[in-house]
Write a protein that holds these residues in place. Structure first.
Motif, PDB file in Angstrom:
ATOM      1  N   UNK B  86       0.850  -1.210   0.000  1.00 11.69           N
ATOM      2  CA  UNK B  86       0.000   0.000   0.000  1.00 11.69           C
ATOM      3  C   UNK B  86       0.875   1.246   0.000  1.00 11.69           C
ATOM      4  N   UNK B  87       0.399   2.267  -0.702  1.00 12.75           N
ATOM      5  CA  UNK B  87       1.149   3.517  -0.727  1.00 12.75           C
ATOM      6  C   UNK B  87       0.782   4.347  -1.940  1.00 12.75           C
ATOM      7  N   UNK B  88       1.486   5.444  -2.068  1.00  6.00           N
ATOM      8  CA  UNK B  88       1.287   6.375  -3.182  1.00  6.00           C
ATOM      9  C   UNK B  88       2.421   6.137  -4.167  1.00  6.00           C
ATOM     10  N   UNK B  89       2.079   5.691  -5.374  1.00  6.55           N
ATOM     11  CA  UNK B  89       3.079   5.342  -6.371  1.00  6.55           C
ATOM     12  C   UNK B  89       3.190   6.467  -7.395  1.00  6.55           C
ATOM     13  N   UNK B  90       4.413   6.869  -7.603  1.00  4.10           N
ATOM     14  CA  UNK B  90       4.674   7.987  -8.513  1.00  4.10           C
ATOM     15  C   UNK B  90       5.606   7.553  -9.622  1.00  4.10           C
ATOM     16  N   UNK B  91       5.196   7.818 -10.840  1.00  7.65           N
ATOM     17  CA  UNK B  91       6.053   7.638 -11.994  1.00  7.65           C
ATOM     18  C   UNK B  91       6.690   8.995 -12.298  1.00  7.65           C
ATOM     19  N   UNK B  92       7.894   8.984 -12.776  1.00  8.21           N
ATOM     20  CA  UNK B  92       8.563  10.238 -13.116  1.00  8.21           C
ATOM     21  C   UNK B  92       9.477  10.020 -14.310  1.00  8.21           C
ATOM     22  N   UNK B  93       9.794  11.114 -14.992  1.00  8.99           N
ATOM     23  CA  UNK B  93      10.748  11.048 -16.088  1.00  8.99           C
ATOM     24  C   UNK B  93      11.722  12.218 -16.003  1.00  8.99           C
ATOM     25  N   UNK B  94      12.885  12.022 -16.588  1.00 10.90           N
ATOM     26  CA  UNK B  94      13.852  13.106 -16.741  1.00 10.90           C
ATOM     27  C   UNK B  94      14.460  12.977 -18.132  1.00 10.90           C
ATOM     28  N   UNK B  95      14.978  14.075 -18.669  1.00 13.61           N
ATOM     29  CA  UNK B  95      15.560  14.005 -20.024  1.00 13.61           C
ATOM     30  C   UNK B  95      16.726  13.038 -20.059  1.00 13.61           C
ATOM     31  N   UNK B  96      16.713  12.138 -21.015  1.00 19.52           N
ATOM     32  CA  UNK B  96      17.788  11.166 -21.102  1.00 19.52           C
ATOM     33  C   UNK B  96      19.119  11.773 -21.503  1.00 19.52           C
ATOM     34  N   UNK B  97      19.076  12.929 -22.137  1.00 21.40           N
ATOM     35  CA  UNK B  97      20.305  13.583 -22.580  1.00 21.40           C
ATOM     36  C   UNK B  97      20.978  14.370 -21.474  1.00 21.40           C
ATOM     37  N   UNK B  98      20.289  14.590 -20.385  1.00 22.82           N
ATOM     38  CA  UNK B  98      20.829  15.378 -19.286  1.00 22.82           C
ATOM     39  C   UNK B  98      21.333  14.461 -18.191  1.00 22.82           C
ATOM     40  N   UNK B  99      22.525  14.736 -17.715  1.00 26.35           N
ATOM     41  CA  UNK B  99      23.119  13.866 -16.707  1.00 26.35           C
ATOM     42  C   UNK B  99      22.497  14.049 -15.328  1.00 26.35           C
ATOM     43  N   UNK B 100      21.867  15.150 -15.123  1.00 25.81           N
ATOM     44  CA  UNK B 100      21.216  15.360 -13.814  1.00 25.81           C
ATOM     45  C   UNK B 100      19.997  16.230 -13.993  1.00 25.81           C
ATOM     46  N   UNK B 101      19.129  15.792 -14.909  1.00 24.62           N
ATOM     47  CA  UNK B 101      17.958  16.584 -15.217  1.00 24.62           C
ATOM     48  C   UNK B 101      16.903  16.508 -14.144  1.00 24.62           C
ATOM     49  N   UNK B 102      16.060  17.518 -14.121  1.00 24.74           N
ATOM     50  CA  UNK B 102      15.005  17.538 -13.122  1.00 24.74           C
ATOM     51  C   UNK B 102      13.971  16.488 -13.443  1.00 24.74           C
ATOM     52  N   UNK B 103      13.306  16.032 -12.399  1.00 24.66           N
ATOM     53  CA  UNK B 103      12.266  15.025 -12.538  1.00 24.66           C
ATOM     54  C   UNK B 103      10.913  15.683 -12.744  1.00 24.66           C
ATOM     55  N   UNK B 104      10.147  15.094 -13.638  1.00 30.57           N
ATOM     56  CA  UNK B 104       8.766  15.493 -13.842  1.00 30.57           C
ATOM     57  C   UNK B 104       7.907  14.316 -13.383  1.00 30.57           C
ATOM     58  N   UNK B 105       7.063  14.574 -12.401  1.00 31.29           N
ATOM     59  CA  UNK B 105       6.278  13.499 -11.818  1.00 31.29           C
ATOM     60  C   UNK B 105       4.886  13.414 -12.436  1.00 31.29           C
ATOM     61  N   UNK B 106       4.387  12.183 -12.512  1.00 30.08           N
ATOM     62  CA  UNK B 106       2.992  11.970 -12.831  1.00 30.08           C
ATOM     63  C   UNK B 106       2.137  12.300 -11.629  1.00 30.08           C
TER      64      UNK B 106
END
Lengths: 110, 114
Positions: B86-106
């Motif tokens: 049980x819990x809150x599940x979050x998917x996220x993405x970051x730019x693959x070209x960036x070595x430390x890109x910010x996360x964008x969450x669903x």
């Protein structure tokens, strides 16, 4: 490996200032800061990269001391909208994989 | 512009039932994809991380698995759910070209296992 945030919770009156700290036991490539409102997804605030830079976002700024493996988030003249849980996320090796701290719950009261 | 879709928003499942949560990203190619879990009142725990199709890194041994059948699709699964899932599940993405890109969450999925 999880960074440690302090304090765990803080209550402010509108207009007051706060500092949230994030410490890592390992050398960091970057530190990210996010804010999450209850029941919502975290929202990005800023990234600080290796180099000891300081960044600002309106009245929210942050610093990154790579030697001390620490970052601090500064909230000045707090507004009601600043309420939420603040998370720091650390990237150890430029791989983009973020490990988040346990969060700091910030409540701003009128 | 890039968008991330995650569904369902809420899910109530009995113990022992299977699970499938899906996440898709639009408007970008070769993103890094993530699954995080957040227990009630707790922090964000990284579960899985993917830098490409079929490339999954599991961060925490558990009852869950992840798959990336397409570049912008990330699926979280379980064969038999436990109460502790049980819990809150979050998917996220970051730019693959960036070595430390910010996360964008669903927007997250609130999973209750009963």
């Amino acid at each position: 490996q999880q960074p440690v945030q302090s304090p765990q919770a803080v209550i402010l009156r509108e207009g007051e200032d706060a500092v949230i700290n994030c410490s890592s036991s390992k050398a960091l490539y970057s530190v990210h800061w996010y804010r999450q409102k209850h029941g919502e997804a975290p929202v990005f605030l800023m990234i600080l990269l290796k180099g000891g830079e300081q960044k600002g976002h309106e009245k929210i700024s942050a610093s990154f001391n790579e030697k001390k493996q620490q970052s601090s988030l500064y909230l000045t003249a707090s507004q009601l909208s600043y309420s939420g849980t603040y998370f720091c996320g650390t990237d150890l090796n430029q791989g983009g994989k973020l490990i988040f701290g346990q969060g700091t719950e910030l409540s701003v009261k009128p | 512009s890039q968008t991330i879709h995650q569904w369902p928003a809420t899910l109530v499942q009995p113990v022992g039932s299977p699970l499938s949560l899906e996440c898709t990203v639009e408007g970008t190619s070769n993103p890094n994809l993530y699954w995080y879990r957040q227990a009630a009142g707790r922090g964000l725990q990284l579960l899985f991380y993917s830098v490409g199709i079929g490339q999954i890194s599991s961060e925490v041994p558990q009852n869950l698995s992840a798959s990336r059948p397409q570049d912008r699709q990330f699926i979280l699964s379980s064969k038999k759910l436990l109460l502790s899932d049980s819990g809150f599940y979050l998917c996220a993405w970051s730019p693959g070209t960036s070595k430390s890109g910010k996360l964008f969450f669903g927007s997250g999925t609130q999973l209750s296992v009963l």
